[in-house]
Design a protein around this motif. Sequence first.
Motif, short mmCIF file in Angstrom:
data_model
loop_
_atom_site.label_atom_id
_atom_site.label_comp_id
_atom_site.label_asym_id
_atom_site.label_seq_id
_atom_site.Cartn_x
_atom_site.Cartn_y
_atom_site.Cartn_z
N ALA A 71 4.00 -7.19 14.22
CA ALA A 71 5.17 -8.01 13.90
C ALA A 71 4.90 -8.89 12.69
O ALA A 71 5.74 -9.03 11.79
CB ALA A 71 5.56 -8.86 15.11
N LEU A 75 6.72 -9.24 8.88
CA LEU A 75 7.15 -10.50 8.26
C LEU A 75 6.45 -10.71 6.93
O LEU A 75 7.05 -11.22 5.97
CB LEU A 75 6.85 -11.67 9.20
CG LEU A 75 7.69 -11.74 10.47
CD1 LEU A 75 7.15 -12.82 11.40
CD2 LEU A 75 9.16 -12.00 10.14
N VAL A 106 6.02 -16.54 16.61
CA VAL A 106 6.13 -15.28 17.35
C VAL A 106 5.24 -15.33 18.58
O VAL A 106 4.05 -15.65 18.48
CB VAL A 106 5.70 -14.09 16.45
CG1 VAL A 106 5.75 -12.78 17.23
CG2 VAL A 106 6.58 -14.02 15.21
N VAL A 187 11.27 -8.89 15.62
CA VAL A 187 10.96 -8.99 14.20
C VAL A 187 11.52 -7.78 13.46
O VAL A 187 12.07 -7.91 12.36
CB VAL A 187 9.45 -9.13 13.98
CG1 VAL A 187 9.09 -8.95 12.50
CG2 VAL A 187 8.97 -10.48 14.47
#
Length: 247
Positions: A71, A75, A106, A187
């Motif tokens: 994830a 990002l 997260v 995400v």
Amino acid sequence: MDDTLLLLTVPAAALIVGLAAGWAVRSAAARRKLTREQDFFGLPAGSECVLVTHRDSASAHWSIPRHDALALLGLAAVVENCGAHPEVAPHDTGLQGFGARTEFCVGDPTAHRRLASHLTSLLPGVTVQPGDELGMGRGTFVIGGSTYRMEPGALEYVLLARLTAGEGGRPVFLAAGQRPVTHRAAVRHLVRNRTRLARRYGAEGQFCLLLKVVNSQAYGPDVVELVADVTKAATAPAEVRGHRAAA
């Protein structure tokens, strides 16, 4: 000869002008898209942001759970595209307040201290149940009187939020899920739909979306459904929500 040259020159010049105009239009559109994306994420070129995650409890050293690491990679690609600079920080490290720089938080709110603090401060209408002594019911969401309990591997929930508060006005993005696979799914949803979300909410808008990850045991984070936009219920103060329930 002059007529022949003229016949060749005019179409060639028109073609060059057309190509130049098309390139200019595409370049302007790309710049507008990038600017809209930078505004949405609060990431102007050269700015800094922080990616906050929790530690893998199965490891003796500081490491990130696999799905959370993937994830963060998603990002990081967005941050790089915006021309910003990321910092990765563990959840239990003392960090400054929010708003001074964009933050991506997260993890599992029952284990992620900073994420739990953000939920308390920014999403008071969300309750995350810690579960009983055997862990049953752990991570269950209660939002606006509705309960969302996971069925591991079959049906799991995650909150995806963009919130603004504090000095500086930079947003905080939350991916708060019931299992690591849901964090990655949230995400992915954010990254894949960033153009639509940026167009809808702009640089100032806030949202809290409840997503459902279906059959992660077979499909991982690939099958994601939007359950509801729970912004109103999630951001409602607890006392207001209580009065409404009593009524």
